[in-house]
Motif scaffolding. Structure first.
Motif, PDB file in Angstrom:
ATOM      1  N   PHE A 177       0.805  -1.228   0.000  1.00 49.89           N
ATOM      2  CA  PHE A 177       0.000   0.000   0.000  1.00 49.89           C
ATOM      3  C   PHE A 177       0.834   1.272   0.000  1.00 49.89           C
ATOM      4  O   PHE A 177       0.297   2.375   0.027  1.00 49.89           O
ATOM      5  CB  PHE A 177      -0.980  -0.012   1.180  1.00 49.89           C
ATOM      6  N   HIS A 180       0.981   5.753   1.048  1.00 53.20           N
ATOM      7  CA  HIS A 180      -0.323   6.357   1.319  1.00 53.20           C
ATOM      8  C   HIS A 180      -0.738   6.258   2.797  1.00 53.20           C
ATOM      9  O   HIS A 180      -1.410   7.129   3.329  1.00 53.20           O
ATOM     10  CB  HIS A 180      -1.369   5.668   0.430  1.00 53.20           C
ATOM     11  N   ILE A 181      -0.320   5.180   3.447  1.00 52.58           N
ATOM     12  CA  ILE A 181      -0.779   4.926   4.814  1.00 52.58           C
ATOM     13  C   ILE A 181       0.371   5.065   5.808  1.00 52.58           C
ATOM     14  O   ILE A 181       1.468   4.579   5.567  1.00 52.58           O
ATOM     15  CB  ILE A 181      -1.379   3.502   4.910  1.00 52.58           C
ATOM     16  N   GLN A 214      -6.850  -1.766   3.088  1.00 57.46           N
ATOM     17  CA  GLN A 214      -7.768  -1.652   1.940  1.00 57.46           C
ATOM     18  C   GLN A 214      -8.847  -0.615   2.222  1.00 57.46           C
ATOM     19  O   GLN A 214      -9.177   0.201   1.364  1.00 57.46           O
ATOM     20  CB  GLN A 214      -8.415  -3.005   1.630  1.00 57.46           C
ATOM     21  N   LEU A 216      -8.681   1.920   4.120  1.00 54.21           N
ATOM     22  CA  LEU A 216      -8.097   3.264   4.051  1.00 54.21           C
ATOM     23  C   LEU A 216      -7.812   3.650   2.602  1.00 54.21           C
ATOM     24  O   LEU A 216      -8.089   4.772   2.178  1.00 54.21           O
ATOM     25  CB  LEU A 216      -6.804   3.322   4.866  1.00 54.21           C
ATOM     26  N   ALA A 217      -7.290   2.690   1.838  1.00 55.85           N
ATOM     27  CA  ALA A 217      -6.923   3.000   0.453  1.00 55.85           C
ATOM     28  C   ALA A 217      -8.159   3.289  -0.405  1.00 55.85           C
ATOM     29  O   ALA A 217      -8.103   4.077  -1.342  1.00 55.85           O
ATOM     30  CB  ALA A 217      -6.126   1.836  -0.145  1.00 55.85           C
ATOM     31  N   GLU A 218      -9.289   2.645  -0.045  1.00 55.99           N
ATOM     32  CA  GLU A 218     -10.511   2.863  -0.836  1.00 55.99           C
ATOM     33  C   GLU A 218     -11.135   4.226  -0.551  1.00 55.99           C
ATOM     34  O   GLU A 218     -12.061   4.637  -1.237  1.00 55.99           O
ATOM     35  CB  GLU A 218     -11.541   1.761  -0.502  1.00 55.99           C
ATOM     36  N   HIS A 219     -10.666   4.892   0.499  1.00 58.82           N
ATOM     37  CA  HIS A 219     -11.220   6.207   0.846  1.00 58.82           C
ATOM     38  C   HIS A 219     -10.106   7.236   0.918  1.00 58.82           C
ATOM     39  O   HIS A 219      -9.695   7.629   2.013  1.00 58.82           O
ATOM     40  CB  HIS A 219     -11.974   6.126   2.180  1.00 58.82           C
ATOM     41  N   PRO A 220      -9.635   7.685  -0.230  1.00 57.36           N
ATOM     42  CA  PRO A 220      -8.479   8.583  -0.248  1.00 57.36           C
ATOM     43  C   PRO A 220      -8.767   9.939   0.402  1.00 57.36           C
ATOM     44  O   PRO A 220      -7.844  10.690   0.693  1.00 57.36           O
ATOM     45  CB  PRO A 220      -8.172   8.747  -1.746  1.00 57.36           C
ATOM     46  N   ASP A 221     -10.031  10.227   0.663  1.00 56.58           N
ATOM     47  CA  ASP A 221     -10.376  11.511   1.283  1.00 56.58           C
ATOM     48  C   ASP A 221     -10.128  11.523   2.790  1.00 56.58           C
ATOM     49  O   ASP A 221     -10.211  12.568   3.427  1.00 56.58           O
ATOM     50  CB  ASP A 221     -11.854  11.828   1.006  1.00 56.58           C
ATOM     51  N   PRO A 225      -4.494   8.955   6.921  1.00 56.93           N
ATOM     52  CA  PRO A 225      -4.833   7.537   7.100  1.00 56.93           C
ATOM     53  C   PRO A 225      -3.755   6.807   7.900  1.00 56.93           C
ATOM     54  O   PRO A 225      -2.576   6.848   7.531  1.00 56.93           O
ATOM     55  CB  PRO A 225      -4.924   7.003   5.673  1.00 56.93           C
ATOM     56  N   GLY A 256     -10.200   4.484   9.330  1.00 55.36           N
ATOM     57  CA  GLY A 256     -10.951   4.458   8.074  1.00 55.36           C
ATOM     58  C   GLY A 256     -12.455   4.577   8.278  1.00 55.36           C
ATOM     59  O   GLY A 256     -12.919   4.970   9.358  1.00 55.36           O
TER      60      GLY A 256
END
Ligand SMILES: Nc1ncnc2c1ncn2[C@@H]1O[C@H](COP(=O)(O)OP(=O)(O)O)[C@@H](O)[C@H]1O
Ligand SMILES: [Mg+2]
Length: 317
Positions: A177, A180-181, A214, A216-221, A225, A256
């Motif tokens: 991932f 991003h996290i 996942q 967290l990654a599916e909600h980039p807003d 994260p 998330g």
């Protein structure tokens, strides 16, 4: 007494006659006690009630000597509940394994036929359709293989440091991932080595941590994260059998969106997924692994705060 309004309650409600036998149980009580109203009717209530004083008992005028019992659901008698859930899950997996076996051969036939058809097609634009059949058959075959594979080979227990598998999982998920996290670690250095099936426990933890990543990654807003892995020694862990005085907890937290509310009650059942391409097996297998070790996987989740806890027994007294 009109019992219809009891059906709307989260609280488990039982009505007892003068001799303490159950005359009625609402839906929450059926769920809590793992038995249907019909099975409960006429039985003595005492063995089903949790020992602590949180049970509310109100005397009734009708029937004379009867009473109304309320059990707040957060005081659920976890052990009875859990035992029921365990045997239910084992039976469910057995059914799934048989189903997987039944599906495998026709699926292979379907795929082979689609391949033959693909070679005979008169128009190139039709290949798209046969390819869908082949791809989906492959995906199903993969699922069926995972469903059918026995999980209960004798556990290979060895002694190891849990932080080593926490770090392995963190590294794997971080690779997948990327930047991003943000990962946080909060390890209790006093946690002793545990005796467990290392590979299976690693897989269970990986399933849980990957789900968090996942989500967290599916909600980039989501701002900042963050995924945390925390280890602690817990005394008198509530969900383990009484003989285990201490337990090890590995908690996985994320900020998330939370587990979709409609999945809460059945999250650990096989094939329950909130993702278009999910298998719904990750948490089921993780739960199976924990239970095979005499432990349990539990969770709390609301938007912005989700926590999965892997609980394992440490000492036996
Ligand atoms: N940390 C989490 N945050 C939000 N939803 C989650 C989280 N963990 C699990 N879920 C939900 O639980 C579902 C089931 O998870 P799992 O059993 O691993 O199956 P899968 O990942 O294949 O869907 C996921 O699809 C997702 O909807
Ligand atoms: Mg998953």
């Amino acid at each position: 007494m009109d019992t219809s309004s009891f059906e709307l309650l989260q609280t488990a409600v039982l009505l007892l006659d003068a001799s303490g036998r159950i005359t009625y149980a609402n839906g929450a009580a059926e769920e809590l006690l793992g038995r249907s109203r019909r099975q409960l009717a006429g039985r003595a209530a005492a063995p089903y009630l949790p020992a602590h004083s949180s049970v509310l008992k109100t005397p009734l005028a009708d029937p004379p000597g009867g009473s109304l019992i309320e059990i707040p659901v957060h005081q659920a008698p976890h052990l009875a509940d859990l035992r029921q859930a365990r045997s239910g899950q084992a039976a469910q997996r057995e059914v799934l394994r048989n189903l997987a076996h039944e599906v495998r051969n026709p699926l292979a036939g379907l795929r082979a036929a689609a391949q033959l058809l693909d070679m005979e097609l008169p128009r190139a634009d039709l290949h798209e359709y046969t390819q869908v059949i082949i791809d989906e058959a492959d995906r199903l075959a993969d699922l069926v293989t995972r469903l059918g594979s026995p999980q209960h080979q004798a556990a290979e227990r060895q002694r190891f440091n849990v932080h080593e598998i926490c770090e392995r999982v963190r590294a794997l998920v971080q690779l997948e991932f990327g930047e991003h996290i943000r990962f946080e670690r909060d390890y209790d250095a006093s946690v002793p080595d545990i005796l467990a099936d290392r590979d299976r426990l690693l897989q269970a933890l990986l399933n849980v941590v990957r789900n968090g990543a996942q989500a967290l990654a599916e909600h980039p807003d989501i701002p900042a994260p963050t995924l945390s892995i925390r280890t602690r020694i817990v005394h008198q862990p509530p969900l383990l059998q009484a003989r285990h005085r201490t337990g090890l907890m590995i908690a996985v937290l994320d900020n998330g969106p939370g587990v979709p509310p409609e999945l809460h009650d059945k999250l650990f059942h096989p094939l329950v997924t909130g993702r278009a391409r999910g298998t719904g097996l990750g948490l089921n297998l993780a739960q199976e692994c924990l239970q095979a070790h005499g432990g349990v996987l539990e969770f709390d989740s609301r938007p912005g705060h989700t926590e999965f806890r892997l609980l394992l027994p440490l000492s036996t007294s």
